[in-house]
Motif scaffolding. Structure first.
Motif, PDB file in Angstrom:
ATOM      1  N   LYS A   1       0.825  -1.201   0.000  1.00 42.14           N
ATOM      2  CA  LYS A   1       0.000   0.000   0.000  1.00 42.14           C
ATOM      3  C   LYS A   1       0.868   1.264   0.000  1.00 42.14           C
ATOM      4  CE  LYS A   1      -3.865  -0.315   2.307  1.00 42.14           C
ATOM      5  NZ  LYS A   1      -4.780  -0.384   3.469  1.00 42.14           N
ATOM      6  N   ILE A   2       0.501   2.222  -0.839  1.00 46.45           N
ATOM      7  CA  ILE A   2       1.148   3.530  -0.861  1.00 46.45           C
ATOM      8  C   ILE A   2       0.457   4.410   0.170  1.00 46.45           C
ATOM      9  CG2 ILE A   2       1.538   5.611  -2.254  1.00 46.45           C
ATOM     10  CD1 ILE A   2       1.817   3.732  -4.688  1.00 46.45           C
ATOM     11  N   VAL A   3       1.250   5.073   1.014  1.00 43.46           N
ATOM     12  CA  VAL A   3       0.694   5.756   2.187  1.00 43.46           C
ATOM     13  C   VAL A   3       0.563   7.263   1.990  1.00 43.46           C
ATOM     14  CG1 VAL A   3       1.034   6.222   4.640  1.00 43.46           C
ATOM     15  CG2 VAL A   3       1.602   3.975   3.718  1.00 43.46           C
ATOM     16  N   GLU A   4       1.609   7.907   1.510  1.00 39.18           N
ATOM     17  CA  GLU A   4       1.611   9.367   1.460  1.00 39.18           C
ATOM     18  C   GLU A   4       0.556   9.878   0.477  1.00 39.18           C
ATOM     19  OE1 GLU A   4       3.222  11.169   3.476  1.00 39.18           O
ATOM     20  OE2 GLU A   4       4.634   9.711   4.301  1.00 39.18           O
ATOM     21  N   ARG A   5      -0.228  10.848   0.919  1.00 42.79           N
ATOM     22  CA  ARG A   5      -1.287  11.401   0.063  1.00 42.79           C
ATOM     23  C   ARG A   5      -0.703  11.946  -1.240  1.00 42.79           C
ATOM     24  NH1 ARG A   5      -6.763  13.424   0.791  1.00 42.79           N
ATOM     25  NH2 ARG A   5      -6.709  12.682   2.950  1.00 42.79           N
ATOM     26  N   GLU A   6       0.412  12.659  -1.153  1.00 40.08           N
ATOM     27  CA  GLU A   6       1.024  13.239  -2.354  1.00 40.08           C
ATOM     28  C   GLU A   6       1.439  12.140  -3.329  1.00 40.08           C
ATOM     29  OE1 GLU A   6       1.879  15.952  -5.020  1.00 40.08           O
ATOM     30  OE2 GLU A   6       1.017  16.473  -3.063  1.00 40.08           O
ATOM     31  N   ASP A   7       1.975  11.038  -2.797  1.00 42.82           N
ATOM     32  CA  ASP A   7       2.359   9.918  -3.660  1.00 42.82           C
ATOM     33  C   ASP A   7       1.129   9.280  -4.304  1.00 42.82           C
ATOM     34  OD1 ASP A   7       4.960  10.390  -2.887  1.00 42.82           O
ATOM     35  OD2 ASP A   7       5.039   8.749  -1.433  1.00 42.82           O
ATOM     36  N   MET A   8       0.049   9.174  -3.533  1.00 42.69           N
ATOM     37  CA  MET A   8      -1.183   8.610  -4.089  1.00 42.69           C
ATOM     38  C   MET A   8      -1.725   9.484  -5.210  1.00 42.69           C
ATOM     39  SD  MET A   8      -3.100   7.446  -0.547  1.00 42.69           S
ATOM     40  CE  MET A   8      -4.487   6.643  -1.352  1.00 42.69           C
ATOM     41  N   LEU A   9      -1.693  10.785  -4.998  1.00 37.58           N
ATOM     42  CA  LEU A   9      -2.175  11.707  -6.035  1.00 37.58           C
ATOM     43  C   LEU A   9      -1.327  11.622  -7.289  1.00 37.58           C
ATOM     44  CD1 LEU A   9      -2.947  14.833  -3.798  1.00 37.58           C
ATOM     45  CD2 LEU A   9      -4.627  13.363  -4.936  1.00 37.58           C
ATOM     46  N   ARG A  10      -0.014  11.568  -7.080  1.00 38.47           N
ATOM     47  CA  ARG A  10       0.884  11.507  -8.240  1.00 38.47           C
ATOM     48  C   ARG A  10       0.673  10.228  -9.039  1.00 38.47           C
ATOM     49  NH1 ARG A  10       5.264  11.255  -5.743  1.00 38.47           N
ATOM     50  NH2 ARG A  10       5.698   9.038  -6.116  1.00 38.47           N
ATOM     51  N   GLU A  11       0.601   9.090  -8.341  1.00 39.43           N
ATOM     52  CA  GLU A  11       0.402   7.802  -9.036  1.00 39.43           C
ATOM     53  C   GLU A  11      -0.957   7.743  -9.714  1.00 39.43           C
ATOM     54  OE1 GLU A  11       2.601   5.718  -9.661  1.00 39.43           O
ATOM     55  OE2 GLU A  11       4.175   5.956  -8.182  1.00 39.43           O
TER      56      GLU A  11
END
Length: 454
Positions: free
Chosen positions: A441-451
């Motif tokens: 699971k990807i945790v950081e909100r910024e990383d989720m938005l980018r992906e």
């Protein structure tokens, strides 16, 4: 009406998706058609399935497959990372949609008003669950230095918390837990977990399968005191009338009569112990005091005046979830729900707040299993469609779907989409593949938005 019925659903967990499914299966979906937009404050959909179910529960996670099929339908759009009411208000929604359904669930911990509840080392189960499920809005670390831990409550969340605390980090590694959670669990010093319920085995709210899963771990020795196996007339009636309660009681009875084995982590299930105080020194938890209770004939209990102090240095309360108050909607402060009549939001004085509806835990409180949510959604949608059939819905000023995109763009809201979820899903699976895991699971909100391509 010549255009499709426009419906906004706030909250893209099971309750909201089941409501969308009910709309799609209605006669109205054929003529004049339905157009559904789901708004979700997280960058990813699925609500408590993603952020409230323990990672070692792939069976429940499998519900996502069914939810996926609903969100794949062309009549549905997902707007993730959009917060109500910060990014979009009720007035905004009413300008775009014929009807609005709130299905925001419950994510906070219900209060437990006993002395010592605010000590360092006293935690809410919901916060711990958010941590081990990789919620982007909670701290990345969790203090796991207590060797003896108490968990208050006898529902499935209490079992999840106790099981995660009692398992080893490597047992949980094959799941989707992110690296920061695995690192945290590797440092976990817990050797004894004590789960406390103030009533008896017949009143426990465990699901039979969840309870039995406790005993499947090679590192967890589940222990039940034979003294805690007790039933009165009310308890016997409960067992006769409720197959699940009877199965839970039988499992506990079997554990109470067996010899204690030598698995390294001990998990005690205590009944008839009512938490009365969390004991502290220098602001930190040093123990838990409980009052012994006894059955009163009806299945309820009364105090005996006999107290026990338990040697624990961390306490987790799993006494229920609580919904966040929704601005612009009426609120029942005692139940933590929006007052309703069949899913129709009811204002003070008993009038229906036109075109506004609720379903799921925000409607009936955080009780029942995920399956119960489907019946809830069907009732709410049925009443919404009845209001539509009788011209009781209001008329939005800007029903064109493109008006919503323009509104969010004007507000500079970075939102994710259903196509973006597929990208995030692929990224998480790619992270897991080198380790032979289904996903990480990807945790950081910024990383989720980018992906997600937002």
């Amino acid at each position: 009406m010549t255009r499709p019925l426009r419906v906004a659903i706030v909250g893209a967990g099971p309750a909201g998706i089941y409501a969308a499914d009910a709309l799609l299966k209605s006669d109205v979906a054929a003529d004049p058609g339905v157009s559904i937009d789901l708004f979700e404050r997280m960058p990813a959909p699925f609500g408590l399935i993603r952020y409230g179910v323990a990672p070692d529960h792939p069976r429940i996670k499998g519900i996502i497959t069914a939810l996926h099929q609903v969100l794949d339908k062309p009549q549905i759009r997902l707007f993730g990372n959009v917060d109500y009411p910060t990014d979009i208000s009720l007035d905004d929604l009413r300008s775009f949609y014929d009807a609005v359904i709130f299905s925001t669930g419950a994510t906070a911990d219900r209060a437990l008003p006993i002395p010592g509840i605010d000590l360092d080392g006293s935690y809410g189960a919901a916060d711990f669950v958010s941590w081990y499920d990789g919620h982007p809005d909670v701290p990345r670390t969790w203090p796991l230095d207590a060797e003896k831990v108490a968990v208050l409550g006898v529902g499935n969340v209490a079992l999840d918390v106790a099981r995660v605390l009692a398992k080893t980090a490597d047992e949980l590694l094959p799941t989707e837990i992110p690296p920061n959670v695995h690192d945290g669990l590797r440092a976990n010093r817990a050797k004894e977990i004590h789960v406390f319920g103030r009533r008896g085995p017949a009143q426990a709210k465990f699901s039979p399968m969840e309870l039995r899963e406790l005993d499947h771990s090679p590192t967890i020795e589940v222990i039940v005191d034979p003294e805690d196996i007790d039933y009165d007339e009310g308890s016997i009636a409960t067992r006769r009338g409720n197959k699940q309660a009877d199965m839970v009681a039988k499992t506990l009875e079997n554990w109470a009569i067996r010899d204690v084995g030598d698995r390294p982590h001990k998990l005690f299930l205590h009944f008839f112990e009512s938490p009365s105080e969390i004991l502290g020194e220098d602001g930190k938890v040093v123990g838990l005091r409980t009052e012994r209770t006894e059955l009163d004939g009806t299945g309820n209990v009364k105090g005996t005046g006999k107290f026990t102090d338990w040697d624990v240095t961390a306490v987790y309360r799993a006494v229920g979830y609580l919904s966040d108050k929704l601005p612009k909607l009426p609120w029942d402060i005692d139940s933590g729900t929006v007052p309703d009549d069949g899913g129709r939001v009811v204002e003070e004085g008993g009038t229906h707040l036109q075109s506004v509806y609720v379903t799921g835990w925000i409607r009936r409180g955080p009780v029942g299993l995920i399956g119960h949510t489907k019946g809830d959604a069907n009732e709410t949608v049925s009443n919404l469609l009845d209001d539509f059939a009788h011209s009781r819905l209001h008329t939005p000023s800007a029903p064109d779907p493109e008006a919503v995109d323009a509104f969010l763009a004007e507000r500079n809201v970075r939102f994710t989409t259903w196509e973006g979820w597929y990208r995030l899903d692929a990224a998480e699976k790619a992270l897991g593949e080198p380790q032979g895991r289904e996903r990480v699971k990807i945790v950081e909100r910024e990383d989720m938005l980018r992906e997600s391509g937002a």
